[in-house]
Design a protein around this motif. Structure first.
Motif, PDB file in Angstrom:
ATOM      1  N   ARG A  15       0.828  -1.197   0.000  1.00  0.00           N
ATOM      2  CA  ARG A  15       0.000   0.000   0.000  1.00  0.00           C
ATOM      3  C   ARG A  15       0.868   1.256   0.000  1.00  0.00           C
ATOM      4  O   ARG A  15       1.964   1.258   0.570  1.00  0.00           O
ATOM      5  CB  ARG A  15      -0.910   0.011   1.227  1.00  0.00           C
ATOM      6  N   PRO A  16       0.385   2.319  -0.625  1.00  0.00           N
ATOM      7  CA  PRO A  16       1.182   3.559  -0.689  1.00  0.00           C
ATOM      8  C   PRO A  16       1.153   4.331   0.630  1.00  0.00           C
ATOM      9  O   PRO A  16       0.572   5.410   0.740  1.00  0.00           O
ATOM     10  CB  PRO A  16       0.494   4.336  -1.813  1.00  0.00           C
ATOM     11  N   THR A  17       1.757   3.745   1.654  1.00  0.00           N
ATOM     12  CA  THR A  17       1.845   4.413   2.957  1.00  0.00           C
ATOM     13  C   THR A  17       3.223   5.046   3.110  1.00  0.00           C
ATOM     14  O   THR A  17       4.179   4.650   2.442  1.00  0.00           O
ATOM     15  CB  THR A  17       1.607   3.402   4.088  1.00  0.00           C
ATOM     16  N   TYR A  18       3.291   5.995   3.999  1.00  0.00           N
ATOM     17  CA  TYR A  18       4.554   6.709   4.215  1.00  0.00           C
ATOM     18  C   TYR A  18       4.892   6.713   5.690  1.00  0.00           C
ATOM     19  O   TYR A  18       4.043   6.989   6.541  1.00  0.00           O
ATOM     20  CB  TYR A  18       4.452   8.143   3.697  1.00  0.00           C
ATOM     21  N   ASN A  19       6.153   6.380   5.979  1.00  0.00           N
ATOM     22  CA  ASN A  19       6.666   6.431   7.338  1.00  0.00           C
ATOM     23  C   ASN A  19       7.966   7.219   7.293  1.00  0.00           C
ATOM     24  O   ASN A  19       8.933   6.808   6.638  1.00  0.00           O
ATOM     25  CB  ASN A  19       6.907   5.023   7.890  1.00  0.00           C
ATOM     26  N   CYS A  53       7.123  -1.896  14.189  1.00  0.00           N
ATOM     27  CA  CYS A  53       5.945  -1.911  13.322  1.00  0.00           C
ATOM     28  C   CYS A  53       4.947  -2.918  13.871  1.00  0.00           C
ATOM     29  O   CYS A  53       5.283  -3.762  14.705  1.00  0.00           O
ATOM     30  CB  CYS A  53       6.322  -2.264  11.885  1.00  0.00           C
ATOM     31  N   GLU A  57       1.786  -4.761   9.444  1.00  0.00           N
ATOM     32  CA  GLU A  57       2.793  -4.094   8.619  1.00  0.00           C
ATOM     33  C   GLU A  57       3.966  -5.023   8.315  1.00  0.00           C
ATOM     34  O   GLU A  57       4.510  -5.013   7.205  1.00  0.00           O
ATOM     35  CB  GLU A  57       3.294  -2.838   9.331  1.00  0.00           C
ATOM     36  N   THR A  60       2.853  -7.512   5.673  1.00  0.00           N
ATOM     37  CA  THR A  60       2.751  -6.837   4.376  1.00  0.00           C
ATOM     38  C   THR A  60       4.132  -6.628   3.766  1.00  0.00           C
ATOM     39  O   THR A  60       4.346  -6.870   2.571  1.00  0.00           O
ATOM     40  CB  THR A  60       2.047  -5.483   4.530  1.00  0.00           C
ATOM     41  N   HIS A  61       5.065  -6.194   4.595  1.00  0.00           N
ATOM     42  CA  HIS A  61       6.426  -5.979   4.095  1.00  0.00           C
ATOM     43  C   HIS A  61       7.082  -7.299   3.703  1.00  0.00           C
ATOM     44  O   HIS A  61       7.795  -7.376   2.676  1.00  0.00           O
ATOM     45  CB  HIS A  61       7.262  -5.280   5.165  1.00  0.00           C
TER      46      HIS A  61
END
Length: 247
Positions: A15-19, A53, A57, A60-61
């Motif tokens: 997913r286009p998430t940002y950390n 995380c 997460e 997913t990674h």
């Protein structure tokens, strides 16, 4: 460009998430001593400076990494398969010695892959040393384990390429054999047609010769008749001329 996943345009895998903690442009900022202490205190990173995380997460990674590895293996396998086929084609043309085999190409590909992996490991260890401030030894066992798995994969590709190549050669030989048979059949048909044509021409010539012979015999017969019959015309003596034929 390497960060884009072209095989997942709808972003179902990642997913286009940002950390911000994973942003390489903020690396120096978050690695300041005061920021490190603040992040540890707030529970964002571990004592080993690893970003925390959730389980979701992490999965997913992990799925993302598996997809990247699968895509890389597929691309690498296609390139290796193409190289093996090129070797067989060049060898068939006589450009490569018959002493070399696909096994030699397989080992060459294995060594090239090991050299690339060694370079990646060293680069990664250097990055880890910069981040953690410690030092790690190069893992020879990991490289040997990778070589065993990679050799098994290359052996499988080698068998598939050899099987495909042999099958293509058999199909090509079968096509060439059918083509030779077709040409031979056409040649026989042409020969029969030529023989038939020659026979017809011969018969026509014989018929014409017979006709010519008949005409010649008729002409000679007419000459013989003319030689045995003479016609004489006498001058008229009186008012009433007459013709006398002397035999």
């Amino acid at each position: 460009m390497d960060n884009f996943i072209l095989t997942d345009p709808e972003m179902n895998i990642m997913r286009p998430t940002y950390n911000s903690l994973h942003d390489p442009h903020l690396f120096n900022y978050f690695h300041r001593k005061d920021m490190q202490e603040q992040l540890k205190k707030n529970g964002y990173i571990t004592g080993e400076k690893q970003v925390k995380c959730s389980l979701k997460e992490y999965k997913t990674h992990h799925r993302y990494l598996e997809h990247i590895k699968l895509h890389a293996d597929r691309s690498t396998g296609q390139a290796q398969r193409a190289r093996m086929r090129e070797f067989l084609e060049q060898q068939q043309k006589g450009l490569i010695s018959k002493d070399l085999t696909l096994a030699d190409i397989r080992e060459e590909l294995l060594e090239e892959g090991a050299a690339r992996l060694y370079h990646i490991i060293l680069k990664n260890q250097e990055l880890q040393r910069k981040r953690k401030g410690g030092s790690e030894e190069f893992s020879v066992e990991a490289l040997l384990s990778w070589k065993l798995e990679e050799r098994a994969r290359l052996q499988r590709i080698e068998r598939e390429v050899r099987h495909e190549w042999n099958r293509e050669q058999q199909l090509r030989e079968a096509r060439e054999k059918r083509e030779r048979q077709r040409l031979a059949l056409m040649e026989r048909k042409n020969t029969l047609q030529q023989m038939k044509l020659i026979e017809e021409v011969k018969k026509s010539e014989e018929s014409a010769l017979k006709e010519l012979t008949k005409k010649k015999e008729g002409t000679e017969l007419s000459k013989e008749v003319d030689e045995h019959h003479d016609f004489v015309i006498l001058e008229p003596i009186s008012k009433h001329p007459r013709c006398v034929m002397v035999v």
